[in-house]
Design a protein around this motif. Structure first.
Motif, PDB file in Angstrom:
ATOM      1  N   LEU A  92     -21.634  51.387 -35.821  1.00 27.10           N
ATOM      2  CA  LEU A  92     -21.451  52.117 -34.189  1.00 27.10           C
ATOM      3  C   LEU A  92     -20.626  51.479 -33.593  1.00 27.10           C
ATOM      4  O   LEU A  92     -19.955  52.116 -32.711  1.00 27.10           O
ATOM      5  CB  LEU A  92     -22.843  52.139 -33.938  1.00 27.10           C
ATOM      6  CG  LEU A  92     -23.741  53.513 -34.541  1.00 27.10           C
ATOM      7  CD1 LEU A  92     -25.071  53.666 -33.836  1.00 27.10           C
ATOM      8  CD2 LEU A  92     -22.981  54.634 -34.026  1.00 27.10           C
ATOM      9  N   ALA A  93     -20.880  50.158 -32.999  1.00 28.74           N
ATOM     10  CA  ALA A  93     -20.143  49.638 -32.163  1.00 28.74           C
ATOM     11  C   ALA A  93     -18.588  49.379 -32.617  1.00 28.74           C
ATOM     12  O   ALA A  93     -17.734  49.878 -31.694  1.00 28.74           O
ATOM     13  CB  ALA A  93     -20.600  48.095 -32.416  1.00 28.74           C
TER      14      ALA A  93
ATOM     15  N   SER B  85     -17.195  52.984 -31.760  1.00 29.91           N
ATOM     16  CA  SER B  85     -16.635  53.256 -30.385  1.00 29.91           C
ATOM     17  C   SER B  85     -15.520  52.415 -29.897  1.00 29.91           C
ATOM     18  O   SER B  85     -14.907  52.933 -29.195  1.00 29.91           O
ATOM     19  CB  SER B  85     -17.911  52.820 -29.384  1.00 29.91           C
ATOM     20  OG  SER B  85     -18.853  52.429 -29.876  1.00 29.91           O
ATOM     21  N   THR B  86     -15.463  51.202 -30.505  1.00 28.33           N
ATOM     22  CA  THR B  86     -14.278  50.359 -30.127  1.00 28.33           C
ATOM     23  C   THR B  86     -12.984  51.219 -30.607  1.00 28.33           C
ATOM     24  O   THR B  86     -11.879  51.151 -29.984  1.00 28.33           O
ATOM     25  CB  THR B  86     -14.186  48.997 -30.925  1.00 28.33           C
ATOM     26  OG1 THR B  86     -15.666  48.683 -31.237  1.00 28.33           O
ATOM     27  CG2 THR B  86     -13.660  48.055 -29.820  1.00 28.33           C
TER      28      THR B  86
ATOM     29  N   ASN C 134     -14.323  54.121 -22.289  1.00 28.27           N
ATOM     30  CA  ASN C 134     -15.835  53.567 -23.045  1.00 28.27           C
ATOM     31  C   ASN C 134     -16.501  55.088 -23.148  1.00 28.27           C
ATOM     32  O   ASN C 134     -16.255  55.861 -22.618  1.00 28.27           O
ATOM     33  CB  ASN C 134     -16.309  52.599 -21.822  1.00 28.27           C
ATOM     34  CG  ASN C 134     -15.710  51.200 -21.926  1.00 28.27           C
ATOM     35  OD1 ASN C 134     -15.137  50.839 -22.754  1.00 28.27           O
ATOM     36  ND2 ASN C 134     -15.922  50.616 -20.711  1.00 28.27           N
ATOM     37  N   MET C 135     -17.425  54.563 -23.895  1.00 23.20           N
ATOM     38  CA  MET C 135     -18.399  55.583 -24.389  1.00 23.20           C
ATOM     39  C   MET C 135     -19.789  55.478 -23.377  1.00 23.20           C
ATOM     40  O   MET C 135     -20.251  54.544 -23.450  1.00 23.20           O
ATOM     41  CB  MET C 135     -18.857  55.479 -25.797  1.00 23.20           C
ATOM     42  CG  MET C 135     -17.753  55.367 -26.893  1.00 23.20           C
ATOM     43  SD  MET C 135     -16.953  57.149 -26.953  1.00 23.20           S
ATOM     44  CE  MET C 135     -18.199  58.311 -27.606  1.00 23.20           C
ATOM     45  N   ILE C 136     -20.166  56.602 -22.784  1.00 21.04           N
ATOM     46  CA  ILE C 136     -21.370  56.686 -22.310  1.00 21.04           C
ATOM     47  C   ILE C 136     -22.044  57.551 -23.136  1.00 21.04           C
ATOM     48  O   ILE C 136     -21.916  59.036 -22.737  1.00 21.04           O
ATOM     49  CB  ILE C 136     -21.269  57.051 -20.680  1.00 21.04           C
ATOM     50  CG1 ILE C 136     -22.603  56.552 -19.931  1.00 21.04           C
ATOM     51  CG2 ILE C 136     -20.636  58.174 -20.466  1.00 21.04           C
ATOM     52  CD1 ILE C 136     -22.532  56.674 -18.587  1.00 21.04           C
TER      53      ILE C 136
ATOM     54  N   ALA D  54     -22.553  60.117 -25.975  1.00 18.49           N
ATOM     55  CA  ALA D  54     -21.642  60.653 -26.767  1.00 18.49           C
ATOM     56  C   ALA D  54     -20.214  60.888 -26.024  1.00 18.49           C
ATOM     57  O   ALA D  54     -19.598  61.448 -26.737  1.00 18.49           O
ATOM     58  CB  ALA D  54     -22.351  62.033 -27.282  1.00 18.49           C
TER      59      ALA D  54
END
Ligand code: HEC
Ligand code: HEC
Ligand code: HEC
Lengths: 157, 273
Positions: free
Chosen positions: B1-2, B5-6, B199-201, B203
């Motif tokens: 998951l990390a 998102s990166t 960045n993701m907040i 979804a």
């Protein structure tokens, strides 16, 4: 109508007199950002803490933090650091302080204060966009903070 | 998951070329930040560059852009005899192309009245004073249809709102609002759209919160969203008491946010998730 008013009074009385040994948001003692004593006087429940951290209307910590220990939770954010190993980096008192009001630990941080009721600019009634009616409750109550801290204490690597 | 998102942590590398009835046009979706932003940003990006492939592609062809339905409705309204004495927008202004360029320079201070005007204010001035009707609500559908139509006339033009002279005081006010941390979550526009774009907040992939794409068709709402309406939503999400759409505060904010996108293209009606 009458019944409603009576219920309202009971609710107000309950909100005004916290359970004994509970520390009100305005009475918390921060020492270098940390809070030594339990806020509720009752041990935290990590399972409840995990739920609070992943529920939008409650802590919604995963909006900003990834937690590899919760692979079943979709869409974890990456605004803040991943929380895995948090209990190796911080003591319980420090974690309690970070969750209650992270600004006491990280000056000016983006992380919201979850146990704070004063000092806001145009606070609203939760996510309604309207002004609050009556006193503003903290985002999480004392027991919910303790539950979250109990879950964070399980995050060891 | 990390990791996932990166991988998304930046605006995508894509070019917005739109197929229209009159051939294709290319829009500016990224450019050097305007001078007043040089301390905080090097490059400004349209929100379009932060959306998923499936969403971006919808804006590449007017035939696929669901926002065009609202533009068409705006055109019907433009031609309709709806004034108290049967006046129509077309009767005074001829075709909607007479509005070309307006969206690129608004919000702006009206030279005569000294008021800060958003497109909605110009429309309502005609609706009330020249057509004898009740004002249209800032975020009502007749208003949003008309804003969509008028905005489309400036598609491809570069945003160039004035921030000096009579606009300066409004701009300062808007800037102050942009950096104020509102609500119980104590968040400013800048916390999300300046410090954390990319960045993701949860979804959501955070963009720079630019308004050059506005109004946008939002898939989640199956409708058109204007800048004023979006501001209400973003401030509400900080657990704050919001300002109203069309308020002096949000008009000043729209001027300030628009000026952060000086140099990007007006998208007419953008498409977002
Ligand atoms: C809006 C974003 C946001 C939300 C929501 C949020 N945090 Fe944070 N958090 C941060 C940021 C950013 C930091 C880094 C601190 C800094 O330097 O500003 C942080 C830091 C932390 C840290 C210290 C990190 C470490 O291990 O070094 C912990 C623990 C933490 N947060 C827990 C939580 C918990 C628990 C919740 C929910 C109850 C939460 N956070 C909600 C943004 C957030
Ligand atoms: C009775 C005549 C009349 C009608 C009907 C009318 N307008 Fe106007 N409109 C004007 C005049 C006059 C101006 C001011 C022109 C100027 O200052 O250059 C104006 C200005 C505007 C402007 C600002 C344009 C600019 O470049 O500054 C907009 C936008 C506008 N009208 C939209 C509309 C819409 C939409 C309708 C129909 C719902 C409408 N108007 C109906 C006469 C009319
Ligand atoms: C808690 C985080 C947060 C805050 C604070 C916030 N926004 Fe947003 N905003 C979002 C998210 C999430 C979206 C949707 C994804 C995107 O485009 O960034 C969004 C979208 C937008 C958009 C639409 C951009 C587009 O291209 O469609 C605009 C404009 C905007 N925000 C402006 C603002 C302004 C102005 C403020 C301050 C009044 C603000 N936002 C405060 C989270 C926030």
């Amino acid at each position: 109508m009458k019944r409603h008013a009576a219920l309202g009074m009971i609710a107000a009385a309950l909100a005004a007199t916290p359970v004994w040994s509970e520390t009100a948001p305005t009475a918390v003692n921060y020492e270098e950002g940390a809070i030594a004593e339990s806020l509720s006087g009752t041990p935290g429940d990590p399972a409840s803490g995990a739920k609070i951290m992943t529920t939008n209307a409650l802590g919604n910590c995963v909006a900003c933090h990834a937690i590899a220990a919760m692979p079943e939770v979709p869409f974890q954010g990456d605004i803040g650091p991943a929380l895995d190993g948090a209990a190796d980096r911080w003591t319980e008192a420090q974690l309690r302080g970070i969750v209650a009001n992270a600004k006491m630990t990280f000056d000016g941080t983006f992380m919201p204060a979850f146990y704070k009721t004063e000092g806001f600019v145009r606070p609203g009634n939760a996510y309604t966009g309207k002004a609050p009616e009556g006193d503003l409750p903290p985002i999480l109550n004392a027991q919910q903070i303790e539950d979250v801290v109990a879950y964070l204490m399980t995050l060891k690597e | 998951l990390a990791l996932a998102s990166t991988a998304m942590a930046d605006p995508v590398d894509d070019t917005l070329v739109i197929e229209t009835d009159d051939g294709s046009i290319e829009l500016v979706t990224q450019t050097a930040a305007p001078d007043h932003l040089k301390d905080v940003l090097d490059t400004v990006y349209s929100g379009w560059l932060f959306r998923e492939d499936e969403t971006r592609v919808l804006q590449k062809d007017d035939f696929d852009n669901p926002g065009m339905v609202f533009v068409d409705r705006g055109l019907d309204s433009w031609n309709a005899a709806q004034g108290a004495k049967g006046e129509s927008c077309a009767g005074c202004h001829e075709g909607p192309e007479s509005m070309k360029g307006l969206r690129a320079v608004t919000p702006r201070v009206d030279a005569e009245s000294g008021k800060l005007m958003i497109v909605e204010d110009y429309i309502n001035e005609c609706v009330t004073e020249r057509m004898g009707l009740e004002a249209w609500g800032t975020t009502s559908s007749p208003m949003k249809d008309m804003v969509s139509l008028i905005s489309m006339q400036s598609r491809g033009e570069v945003v160039n709102v004035a921030i000096d002279g009579p606009a300066a005081a409004f701009w300062e006010k808007g800037k102050e609002i942009y950096y104020t941390r509102y609500g119980q979550l104590e968040m400013s526009c800048a916390n999300c759209h300046e410090d954390n774009y990319g960045n993701m907040i949860r979804a959501d992939h955070l963009s720079q919160g630019q308004v050059n794409g506005m109004p946008v068709y939002r898939l989640k709402d199956a409708g058109v969203v204007t800048a004023q309406q979006r501001f209400v939503g973003c401030v509400r999400d900080t657990r704050a008491e919001t300002f109203k759409a069309g308020s002096d505060e949000f008009k000043a904010l729209e001027l300030y946010v628009a000026s952060r996108g000086n140099g990007l293209s007006v998208e007419g009606v953008g498409v977002r998730h």
